[in-house]
Motif scaffolding. Structure first.
Motif, PDB file in Angstrom:
ATOM      1  N   GLU A   6      51.177  49.910  44.515  1.00  0.00           N
ATOM      2  CA  GLU A   6      51.524  49.848  43.100  1.00  0.00           C
ATOM      3  C   GLU A   6      52.949  50.356  42.896  1.00  0.00           C
ATOM      4  N   HIS A  42      52.954  49.884  35.003  1.00  0.00           N
ATOM      5  CA  HIS A  42      52.720  49.919  36.446  1.00  0.00           C
ATOM      6  C   HIS A  42      51.870  48.735  36.875  1.00  0.00           C
ATOM      7  N   HIS A 100      48.920  46.733  39.206  1.00  0.00           N
ATOM      8  CA  HIS A 100      47.630  46.869  39.873  1.00  0.00           C
ATOM      9  C   HIS A 100      47.548  45.791  40.953  1.00  0.00           C
ATOM     10  N   SER A 151      42.411  52.577  35.260  1.00  0.00           N
ATOM     11  CA  SER A 151      41.591  53.369  36.164  1.00  0.00           C
ATOM     12  C   SER A 151      41.275  54.693  35.469  1.00  0.00           C
ATOM     13  N   ASP A 183      44.397  56.550  35.276  1.00  0.00           N
ATOM     14  CA  ASP A 183      45.272  56.049  34.202  1.00  0.00           C
ATOM     15  C   ASP A 183      44.861  56.630  32.850  1.00  0.00           C
ATOM     16  N   ILE A 190      49.929  47.587  32.015  1.00  0.00           N
ATOM     17  CA  ILE A 190      49.492  47.346  33.390  1.00  0.00           C
ATOM     18  C   ILE A 190      49.691  45.871  33.724  1.00  0.00           C
TER      19      ILE A 190
END
Ligand SMILES: [Zn+2]
Length: 163
Positions: free
Chosen positions: A31, A92, A94, A102, A105, A120
């Motif tokens: 990531e 970010h 995935h 997550s 997260d 994401i």
């Protein structure tokens, strides 16, 4: 759902640069992420630049999932004060097309302030460089609470702009 305070506007060409940067840094195996910056106090929600996590914290990507250390935050605050910028959102990647947050997260907003926007990007950013399709959008509401938005929703917290 309440609307976020403001819609953040990302110039199309910058979005394209950002996606390519995240893709390159993730090397299809880890990531990667970045902070999206606006001019301090501008209130117009325009993103004027971004800083990748691994430029602030060289070890941030080493674990495969993002692990951002306080050394990186110190550098971020220094850059923001020098350039008179503030953080409007973070983004970010995935590994798959699953852009649900997550538990990490959810528990650890990069910037734990109300209405902070977290984005994401699926598939290590092997995605469209011209649209927001497939992007997960989340607005921090305190504690472990986030509101999520479809990228094409009227109330989506991020929109692409011409400039
Ligand atoms: Zn994540």
């Amino acid at each position: 759902l309440a609307a976020p305070k403001q819609t953040i506007k990302m110039p199309r060409l910058m979005w394209r640069r950002l996606i390519i940067e995240l893709r390159t840094r993730g090397q299809n195996r880890r990531e990667s992420g970045a902070f999206l910056l606006g001019r301090a106090g501008a209130k117009d929600g325009h993103i004027v630049g971004f800083i990748c996590y691994d430029d602030l914290d060289p070890k941030a990507l080493d674990q495969g999932t993002i692990l951002f250390h306080s050394v990186g935050l110190n550098k971020l605050w220094k850059i923001c004060s020098e350039k008179k910028c503030e953080v409007l959102a973070d983004i970010h990647t995935h590994p798959t097309d699953n852009v649900l947050q997550s538990s990490v997260d959810k528990k650890n907003p990069m910037i734990p302030v109300l209405d902070h926007v977290g984005l994401i990007i699926p598939n290590f950013a092997n995605t469209s460089t011209w649209s927001l399709s497939g992007v997960g959008m989340y607005v921090f509401k305190g504690g472990m609470r986030w509101e999520s938005f479809h990228p094409n929703a009227d109330m989506a917290p991020l929109r692409l702009s011409l400039w």
